[in-house]
Design a protein around this motif. Sequence first.
Motif, PDB file in Angstrom:
ATOM      1  N   ASN A 196      12.622  -5.042 -11.929  1.00 37.13           N
ATOM      2  CA  ASN A 196      11.923  -6.326 -11.996  1.00 37.13           C
ATOM      3  C   ASN A 196      11.131  -6.604 -10.719  1.00 37.13           C
ATOM      4  N   VAL A 197      11.716  -6.271  -9.571  1.00 36.95           N
ATOM      5  CA  VAL A 197      11.041  -6.489  -8.299  1.00 36.95           C
ATOM      6  C   VAL A 197       9.795  -5.622  -8.186  1.00 36.95           C
ATOM      7  N   LEU A 198       9.885  -4.372  -8.654  1.00 38.79           N
ATOM      8  CA  LEU A 198       8.786  -3.419  -8.485  1.00 38.79           C
ATOM      9  C   LEU A 198       7.790  -3.423  -9.644  1.00 38.79           C
ATOM     10  N   GLU A 199       8.056  -4.205 -10.653  1.00 40.90           N
ATOM     11  CA  GLU A 199       7.191  -4.238 -11.853  1.00 40.90           C
ATOM     12  C   GLU A 199       5.736  -4.532 -11.516  1.00 40.90           C
ATOM     13  N   SER A 200       5.493  -5.362 -10.519  1.00 40.91           N
ATOM     14  CA  SER A 200       4.123  -5.742 -10.177  1.00 40.91           C
ATOM     15  C   SER A 200       3.593  -5.002  -8.950  1.00 40.91           C
ATOM     16  N   HIS A 201       4.366  -4.070  -8.408  1.00 38.78           N
ATOM     17  CA  HIS A 201       3.894  -3.334  -7.230  1.00 38.78           C
ATOM     18  C   HIS A 201       2.754  -2.411  -7.651  1.00 38.78           C
ATOM     19  N   PRO A 202       1.613  -2.452  -6.953  1.00 35.51           N
ATOM     20  CA  PRO A 202       0.415  -1.741  -7.426  1.00 35.51           C
ATOM     21  C   PRO A 202       0.473  -0.226  -7.320  1.00 35.51           C
ATOM     22  N   LYS A 203       1.303   0.325  -6.425  1.00 36.04           N
ATOM     23  CA  LYS A 203       1.212   1.762  -6.174  1.00 36.04           C
ATOM     24  C   LYS A 203       2.519   2.530  -6.322  1.00 36.04           C
ATOM     25  N   ASP A 206       0.810  -1.216   0.000  1.00 37.48           N
ATOM     26  CA  ASP A 206       0.000   0.000   0.000  1.00 37.48           C
ATOM     27  C   ASP A 206       0.848   1.274   0.000  1.00 37.48           C
ATOM     28  N   MET A 207       2.159   1.138  -0.133  1.00 37.79           N
ATOM     29  CA  MET A 207       3.039   2.311  -0.105  1.00 37.79           C
ATOM     30  C   MET A 207       3.033   3.020  -1.453  1.00 37.79           C
ATOM     31  N   GLU A 208       2.816   4.318  -1.430  1.00 33.56           N
ATOM     32  CA  GLU A 208       2.830   5.126  -2.641  1.00 33.56           C
ATOM     33  C   GLU A 208       4.063   6.028  -2.634  1.00 33.56           C
ATOM     34  N   ILE A 209       5.048   5.659  -3.421  1.00 37.17           N
ATOM     35  CA  ILE A 209       6.259   6.458  -3.590  1.00 37.17           C
ATOM     36  C   ILE A 209       6.653   6.404  -5.058  1.00 37.17           C
TER      37      ILE A 209
END
Length: 249
Positions: free
Chosen positions: A126-133, A112-115
Amino acid sequence: MLKEERFQLILKQLSEDQKVTLKALSEQLEVSEYTVRRDLKELTDQGLLKAVRGGAVPHSPTPHHFSDRLHYKSEVKKIIAEKAVSLVQPGQVVAFDSGTTAMAIASILPQDMEITVVTNSFPVVNVLESHPKIEVLFAGGRLYKSAYTTVGHDTLRFFRNIRADIYFMGICSIHPTIGVTTINYEESEVKKAIVDVSKQVIALSTHERINTAEAFFICPASSVNVVITDEEGISLAEQTFKDSGISIL
């Protein structure tokens, strides 16, 4: 005393004290400072230490290729990453470079972190490719294959147009007087550029990288605001950077 015997004593002393001086070695080995300086240069050429003004300090023992570093002390990196995540606030612009510890931080950022993340690291992307926010901005440039990152003019230009709240800097070597250094010139230039545009520089360093040095300068230790290290490194870092204003976590 044979040269090989001097080498063994120099390396033994360096291992015990984490530094050696020309004067002390000259007295201990009963040879001139010129001979000691020549010995230190030869040991530097062999990659066994780093000669500096007045003596020598160790090289970092950390593997240099990303794939070799990936599983190196993974549990320690997880501890450092958990400390680091606690410093990130919603809405910030956060810079990540090529370190495997930086990738460990990216992998545990809350869903849920938005940055906004700015990076030149393919593994971080690659790690953050699927992070929703999390919004990810990637620096283009030439691929530095052993680190899986981009370097060069385009990478530098990208970072010079960024203003980051936090820079999580993967550390190869950090020393109180020599500063932060690394093994690759182009990588040092990228890290230097990110330091210049970041409000807070947070160094990620396992204990064995403290009080070591490599060939290419990034920034003085005074440019670092926080050193996050492992349990074994806390007392060492507190002693090394005493009265420097650097916070140790």
